[in-house]
Scaffold this motif. Structure first.
Motif, PDB file in Angstrom:
ATOM      1  N   ASP A   1      22.064  53.177  43.843  1.00 28.59           N
ATOM      2  CA  ASP A   1      21.606  53.200  45.230  1.00 28.59           C
ATOM      3  C   ASP A   1      20.123  53.535  45.315  1.00 28.59           C
ATOM      4  O   ASP A   1      19.389  52.952  46.094  1.00 28.59           O
ATOM      5  CB  ASP A   1      22.408  54.217  46.055  1.00 28.59           C
ATOM      6  N   GLN A   2      19.682  54.484  44.489  1.00 22.70           N
ATOM      7  CA  GLN A   2      18.274  54.900  44.500  1.00 22.70           C
ATOM      8  C   GLN A   2      17.381  53.762  44.004  1.00 22.70           C
ATOM      9  O   GLN A   2      16.333  53.495  44.581  1.00 22.70           O
ATOM     10  CB  GLN A   2      18.087  56.152  43.644  1.00 22.70           C
ATOM     11  N   ILE A   3      17.809  53.096  42.945  1.00 20.85           N
ATOM     12  CA  ILE A   3      17.043  51.957  42.408  1.00 20.85           C
ATOM     13  C   ILE A   3      16.932  50.864  43.472  1.00 20.85           C
ATOM     14  O   ILE A   3      15.855  50.313  43.718  1.00 20.85           O
ATOM     15  CB  ILE A   3      17.719  51.397  41.126  1.00 20.85           C
ATOM     16  N   ILE A   4      18.047  50.570  44.123  1.00 20.91           N
ATOM     17  CA  ILE A   4      18.090  49.517  45.146  1.00 20.91           C
ATOM     18  C   ILE A   4      17.162  49.873  46.313  1.00 20.91           C
ATOM     19  O   ILE A   4      16.397  49.035  46.789  1.00 20.91           O
ATOM     20  CB  ILE A   4      19.547  49.286  45.612  1.00 20.91           C
TER      21      ILE A   4
ATOM     22  N   SER B   1      16.289  43.540  50.645  1.00 20.59           N
ATOM     23  CA  SER B   1      15.453  42.737  51.538  1.00 20.59           C
ATOM     24  C   SER B   1      14.811  41.554  50.809  1.00 20.59           C
ATOM     25  O   SER B   1      14.140  40.738  51.424  1.00 20.59           O
ATOM     26  CB  SER B   1      14.361  43.612  52.157  1.00 20.59           C
ATOM     27  N   LYS B   2      15.021  41.454  49.497  1.00 21.08           N
ATOM     28  CA  LYS B   2      14.340  40.419  48.706  1.00 21.08           C
ATOM     29  C   LYS B   2      15.154  39.140  48.528  1.00 21.08           C
ATOM     30  O   LYS B   2      14.655  38.170  47.991  1.00 21.08           O
ATOM     31  CB  LYS B   2      14.000  40.963  47.308  1.00 21.08           C
ATOM     32  N   ILE B   3      16.406  39.159  48.954  1.00 21.44           N
ATOM     33  CA  ILE B   3      17.256  37.987  48.765  1.00 21.44           C
ATOM     34  C   ILE B   3      18.122  37.817  50.007  1.00 21.44           C
ATOM     35  O   ILE B   3      18.610  38.792  50.566  1.00 21.44           O
ATOM     36  CB  ILE B   3      18.106  38.130  47.466  1.00 21.44           C
ATOM     37  N   GLY B   4      18.259  36.581  50.446  1.00 20.55           N
ATOM     38  CA  GLY B   4      19.036  36.304  51.651  1.00 20.55           C
ATOM     39  C   GLY B   4      20.534  36.411  51.399  1.00 20.55           C
ATOM     40  O   GLY B   4      21.007  36.193  50.285  1.00 20.55           O
ATOM     41  N   LEU B   5      21.269  36.750  52.455  1.00 19.90           N
ATOM     42  CA  LEU B   5      22.714  36.920  52.339  1.00 19.90           C
ATOM     43  C   LEU B   5      23.431  35.695  51.770  1.00 19.90           C
ATOM     44  O   LEU B   5      24.302  35.845  50.913  1.00 19.90           O
ATOM     45  CB  LEU B   5      23.321  37.327  53.694  1.00 19.90           C
TER      46      LEU B   5
ATOM     47  N   VAL C   1      15.934  44.197  37.497  1.00 21.09           N
ATOM     48  CA  VAL C   1      16.315  45.573  37.828  1.00 21.09           C
ATOM     49  C   VAL C   1      17.205  45.591  39.070  1.00 21.09           C
ATOM     50  O   VAL C   1      18.266  46.221  39.079  1.00 21.09           O
ATOM     51  CB  VAL C   1      15.054  46.456  38.043  1.00 21.09           C
ATOM     52  N   CYS C   2      16.784  44.877  40.107  1.00 17.25           N
ATOM     53  CA  CYS C   2      17.572  44.815  41.337  1.00 17.25           C
ATOM     54  C   CYS C   2      18.904  44.115  41.091  1.00 17.25           C
ATOM     55  O   CYS C   2      19.954  44.571  41.559  1.00 17.25           O
ATOM     56  CB  CYS C   2      16.805  44.077  42.432  1.00 17.25           C
ATOM     57  N   HIS C   3      18.867  43.018  40.383  1.00 17.53           N
ATOM     58  CA  HIS C   3      20.083  42.263  40.094  1.00 17.53           C
ATOM     59  C   HIS C   3      21.113  43.155  39.402  1.00 17.53           C
ATOM     60  O   HIS C   3      22.257  43.255  39.839  1.00 17.53           O
ATOM     61  CB  HIS C   3      19.730  41.043  39.233  1.00 17.53           C
ATOM     62  N   SER C   4      20.689  43.845  38.359  1.00 19.91           N
ATOM     63  CA  SER C   4      21.602  44.717  37.615  1.00 19.91           C
ATOM     64  C   SER C   4      22.126  45.856  38.478  1.00 19.91           C
ATOM     65  O   SER C   4      23.317  46.163  38.450  1.00 19.91           O
ATOM     66  CB  SER C   4      20.898  45.304  36.389  1.00 19.91           C
ATOM     67  N   ALA C   5      21.245  46.479  39.253  1.00 18.85           N
ATOM     68  CA  ALA C   5      21.647  47.607  40.099  1.00 18.85           C
ATOM     69  C   ALA C   5      22.652  47.165  41.168  1.00 18.85           C
ATOM     70  O   ALA C   5      23.636  47.870  41.440  1.00 18.85           O
ATOM     71  CB  ALA C   5      20.426  48.255  40.745  1.00 18.85           C
TER      72      ALA C   5
END
Length: 96
Positions: free
Chosen positions: A7-10, A17-21, A51-55
């Motif tokens: 959660d903290q990484i995200i 906010s970097k990828i659309g639903l 990093v975001c993808h993995s988190a």
């Protein structure tokens, strides 16, 4: 050593906010179910960053809805999806 929670990484990386639903759904379908991710969504996924993808994947695995899934299988599929997108985005398209 204290590791940061997903959660903290995200939050720190503004991952959500970097990828659309629609692309989140396509990516997660390809990882948690079966399906493919479109070229457009691969582009968004690569911009999102590893990093975001993995988190995001790991946080999803923490959800009780996914408790019956094998984490190792999901992590492997998420890496495969990432690598496929990276290869797709890095390779020059035939139209150039």
């Amino acid at each position: 050593m204290v590791t940061k929670g997903n959660d903290q990484i995200i939050k720190e990386n503004n991952c959500e906010s970097k990828i659309g639903l629609p692309c989140v759904l396509k990516a997660f379908t390809s990882i948690f179910n079966t399906g493919s991710i479109s070229n457009k969504c691969c582009g968004e996924l690569v911009v999102l960053g590893k990093v975001c993808h993995s988190a995001l994947v790991k946080r999803t695995l923490e959800n009780p809805l996914f408790k019956d899934l094998n984490p190792a299988t999901i992590i492997a599929k998420s890496i495969q999806t990432w690598n496929n997108c990276l290869a797709l985005i890095d390779s020059p398209s035939p139209s150039t």
